[in-house]
Design a protein around this motif. Structure first.
Motif, PDB file in Angstrom:
ATOM      1  N   ASP A  11       0.467  -6.741  18.550  1.00 18.54           N
ATOM      2  CA  ASP A  11       1.079  -7.733  19.451  1.00 18.54           C
ATOM      3  C   ASP A  11       1.480  -8.977  18.662  1.00 18.54           C
ATOM      4  OD1 ASP A  11       0.650  -6.082  21.693  1.00 18.54           O
ATOM      5  OD2 ASP A  11      -1.415  -6.802  21.835  1.00 18.54           O
ATOM      6  N   LEU A  12       2.727  -8.973  18.224  1.00 17.20           N
ATOM      7  CA  LEU A  12       3.233 -10.115  17.469  1.00 17.20           C
ATOM      8  C   LEU A  12       4.050 -11.031  18.376  1.00 17.20           C
ATOM      9  CD1 LEU A  12       4.479  -8.444  14.169  1.00 17.20           C
ATOM     10  CD2 LEU A  12       2.376  -9.752  14.496  1.00 17.20           C
ATOM     11  N   ALA A  13       3.893 -12.317  18.166  1.00 18.76           N
ATOM     12  CA  ALA A  13       4.690 -13.282  18.921  1.00 18.76           C
ATOM     13  C   ALA A  13       6.091 -13.369  18.312  1.00 18.76           C
ATOM     14  CB  ALA A  13       4.019 -14.655  18.896  1.00 18.76           C
ATOM     15  N   SER A  14       7.099 -13.530  19.170  1.00 19.39           N
ATOM     16  CA  SER A  14       8.457 -13.736  18.678  1.00 19.39           C
ATOM     17  C   SER A  14       8.573 -15.126  18.076  1.00 19.39           C
ATOM     18  CB  SER A  14       9.461 -13.579  19.821  1.00 19.39           C
ATOM     19  OG  SER A  14       9.463 -12.256  20.297  1.00 19.39           O
ATOM     20  N   ALA A  15       9.322 -15.217  16.996  1.00 16.44           N
ATOM     21  CA  ALA A  15       9.467 -16.507  16.334  1.00 16.44           C
ATOM     22  C   ALA A  15      10.911 -16.706  15.894  1.00 16.44           C
ATOM     23  CB  ALA A  15       8.537 -16.604  15.135  1.00 16.44           C
ATOM     24  N   ASN A  16      11.250 -17.950  15.679  1.00 18.76           N
ATOM     25  CA  ASN A  16      12.549 -18.327  15.134  1.00 18.76           C
ATOM     26  C   ASN A  16      12.318 -18.866  13.730  1.00 18.76           C
ATOM     27  OD1 ASN A  16      14.880 -20.073  14.440  1.00 18.76           O
ATOM     28  ND2 ASN A  16      15.545 -19.594  16.531  1.00 18.76           N
ATOM     29  N   PHE A  17      13.196 -18.505  12.817  1.00 21.98           N
ATOM     30  CA  PHE A  17      13.017 -18.957  11.438  1.00 21.98           C
ATOM     31  C   PHE A  17      12.926 -20.475  11.351  1.00 21.98           C
ATOM     32  CE2 PHE A  17      14.657 -20.471   7.377  1.00 21.98           C
ATOM     33  CZ  PHE A  17      13.806 -19.819   6.502  1.00 21.98           C
ATOM     34  N   LEU A  28       5.245 -18.574   7.287  1.00 20.97           N
ATOM     35  CA  LEU A  28       5.206 -17.977   8.621  1.00 20.97           C
ATOM     36  C   LEU A  28       4.285 -16.767   8.594  1.00 20.97           C
ATOM     37  CD1 LEU A  28       8.892 -18.060   9.967  1.00 20.97           C
ATOM     38  CD2 LEU A  28       6.926 -19.385  10.786  1.00 20.97           C
ATOM     39  N   MET A  29       3.497 -16.585   9.677  1.00 17.98           N
ATOM     40  CA  MET A  29       2.502 -15.522   9.720  1.00 17.98           C
ATOM     41  C   MET A  29       2.390 -14.969  11.135  1.00 17.98           C
ATOM     42  SD  MET A  29      -1.524 -15.845   8.596  1.00 17.98           S
ATOM     43  CE  MET A  29      -2.631 -14.450   8.660  1.00 17.98           C
ATOM     44  N   ASN A  30       2.080 -13.670  11.231  1.00 23.86           N
ATOM     45  CA  ASN A  30       1.809 -13.012  12.513  1.00 23.86           C
ATOM     46  C   ASN A  30       2.925 -13.216  13.530  1.00 23.86           C
ATOM     47  OD1 ASN A  30      -0.741 -12.012  11.699  1.00 23.86           O
ATOM     48  ND2 ASN A  30      -1.742 -13.931  12.237  1.00 23.86           N
ATOM     49  N   CYS A  31       4.133 -12.787  13.186  1.00 23.95           N
ATOM     50  CA  CYS A  31       5.248 -12.963  14.116  1.00 23.95           C
ATOM     51  C   CYS A  31       6.333 -11.924  13.844  1.00 23.95           C
ATOM     52  CB  CYS A  31       5.826 -14.372  14.021  1.00 23.95           C
ATOM     53  SG  CYS A  31       6.566 -14.770  12.422  1.00 23.95           S
ATOM     54  N   ILE A  32       7.268 -11.812  14.786  1.00 22.55           N
ATOM     55  CA  ILE A  32       8.435 -10.964  14.619  1.00 22.55           C
ATOM     56  C   ILE A  32       9.684 -11.820  14.764  1.00 22.55           C
ATOM     57  CG2 ILE A  32       8.299 -10.264  17.054  1.00 22.55           C
ATOM     58  CD1 ILE A  32       9.633  -7.612  16.181  1.00 22.55           C
ATOM     59  N   ILE A  33      10.596 -11.671  13.831  1.00 23.04           N
ATOM     60  CA  ILE A  33      11.878 -12.378  13.875  1.00 23.04           C
ATOM     61  C   ILE A  33      12.954 -11.316  14.047  1.00 23.04           C
ATOM     62  CG2 ILE A  33      13.476 -13.855  12.588  1.00 23.04           C
ATOM     63  CD1 ILE A  33      11.056 -15.038  11.140  1.00 23.04           C
ATOM     64  N   VAL A  51       4.616 -10.160   8.962  1.00 25.86           N
ATOM     65  CA  VAL A  51       5.853 -10.499   9.675  1.00 25.86           C
ATOM     66  C   VAL A  51       6.772  -9.273   9.701  1.00 25.86           C
ATOM     67  CG1 VAL A  51       7.927 -11.957   9.680  1.00 25.86           C
ATOM     68  CG2 VAL A  51       5.716 -12.933   9.026  1.00 25.86           C
ATOM     69  N   ILE A  52       7.434  -9.074  10.843  1.00 23.96           N
ATOM     70  CA  ILE A  52       8.469  -8.047  10.960  1.00 23.96           C
ATOM     71  C   ILE A  52       9.815  -8.738  11.135  1.00 23.96           C
ATOM     72  CG2 ILE A  52       9.401  -6.165  12.361  1.00 23.96           C
ATOM     73  CD1 ILE A  52       6.556  -5.421  13.131  1.00 23.96           C
ATOM     74  N   PHE A  53      10.769  -8.366  10.284  1.00 27.59           N
ATOM     75  CA  PHE A  53      12.156  -8.788  10.449  1.00 27.59           C
ATOM     76  C   PHE A  53      12.923  -7.584  10.989  1.00 27.59           C
ATOM     77  CE2 PHE A  53      10.595 -11.582   7.083  1.00 27.59           C
ATOM     78  CZ  PHE A  53      11.102 -12.821   7.452  1.00 27.59           C
ATOM     79  N   LYS A  54      13.512  -7.706  12.160  1.00 33.80           N
ATOM     80  CA  LYS A  54      14.225  -6.584  12.784  1.00 33.80           C
ATOM     81  C   LYS A  54      15.637  -7.015  13.168  1.00 33.80           C
ATOM     82  CE  LYS A  54      13.693  -3.019  16.341  1.00 33.80           C
ATOM     83  NZ  LYS A  54      13.663  -1.894  15.417  1.00 33.80           N
ATOM     84  N   ASN A  55      16.622  -6.287  12.666  1.00 26.92           N
ATOM     85  CA  ASN A  55      18.038  -6.599  12.931  1.00 26.92           C
ATOM     86  C   ASN A  55      18.374  -8.046  12.536  1.00 26.92           C
ATOM     87  OD1 ASN A  55      18.371  -4.009  14.133  1.00 26.92           O
ATOM     88  ND2 ASN A  55      17.542  -4.813  16.058  1.00 26.92           N
TER      89      ASN A  55
END
Length: 211
Positions: A11-17, A28-33, A51-55
């Motif tokens: 369960d990663l929180a969405s984040a903005n760069f 940045l830690m524990n998030c999805i961008i 961190v996950i970077f997707k699209n």
């Protein structure tokens, strides 16, 4: 060869760069961008962990000496990104365009590239340990004077890759395809190749093969 995969919470929180600008350190830690463009950013020693970077499209980005730990790039465009001198551990690049990326002088440990376009990428003077390239295109990639330990190339296009002053001892390239490579006979010592590739190398050395 077993490659340690990124350890990322479910369960990663969405984040903005842009949130990185609110941190005391570029971290940045524990998030999805996801589904965005990181445009014309230039930072030194930026760090991403879990961190996950997707699209995500990285446009004219320079993150020299970047630290990536437990990170996934999924369907991203990292063309011409500058990660020179980076420390890249437990990272996956999946179905991504990585054309012309600069990973020279970087340290890569437990890193996998799956179905990626790495044409014209630069790994000069880098250290690669437990790194896998699977179903990738690496045309004109540069591995000049690299240190390899447990590196695998599976079903990948290595045409015109530069392995000058890089030992391929223990490296299996038998499932790859190429018409030519820049590599010395000395550095090929101990490299695992297919029968067809062995004939091709013999012809490169000027030997005449009788059918």
């Amino acid at each position: 060869m077993k490659i340690e995969k990124p350890k990322i919470p479910e369960d990663l929180a969405s984040a903005n760069f842009q949130e990185i600008y609110y941190q005391e350190e570029p971290y940045l830690m524990n998030c999805i961008i996801a589904n965005c463009t990181i445009d014309r950013e230039k930072m030194d020693k930026i760090e991403f962990s879990k961190v996950i970077f997707k699209n995500v499209t990285f446009n004219e980005v320079s993150f020299r000496n970047i630290e990536l730990t437990d990170v996934i790039f999924d369907n991203c465009d990292l063309s011409n990104v500058d990660f020179m001198g980076g420390s890249i551990h437990k990272v996956e690049f999946k179905s991504s365009k990585i054309l012309g990326i600069n990973l020279s002088e970087a340290s890569l440990v437990n890193v996998s590239f799956n179905q990626c376009n790495l044409n014209l990428s630069s790994f000069g003077f880098a250290s690669l340990k437990q790194v896998m390239f699977a179903d990738c295109s690496l045309q004109n990639a540069d591995f000049y004077q690299c240190k390899f330990k447990k590196v695998q190339y599976q079903r990948s296009d290595l045409n015109d890759v530069n392995f000058s002053q890089t030992s391929l001892k223990g490296i299996d390239i038998s499932s790859t395809s190429f018409q030519s490579l820049s590599v010395s006979l000395e550095d090929l010592n101990g490299c695992e190749v297919s029968t067809e590739q062995a004939i091709g190398f013999a012809r490169m050395l000027g030997l005449k093969i009788k059918e």
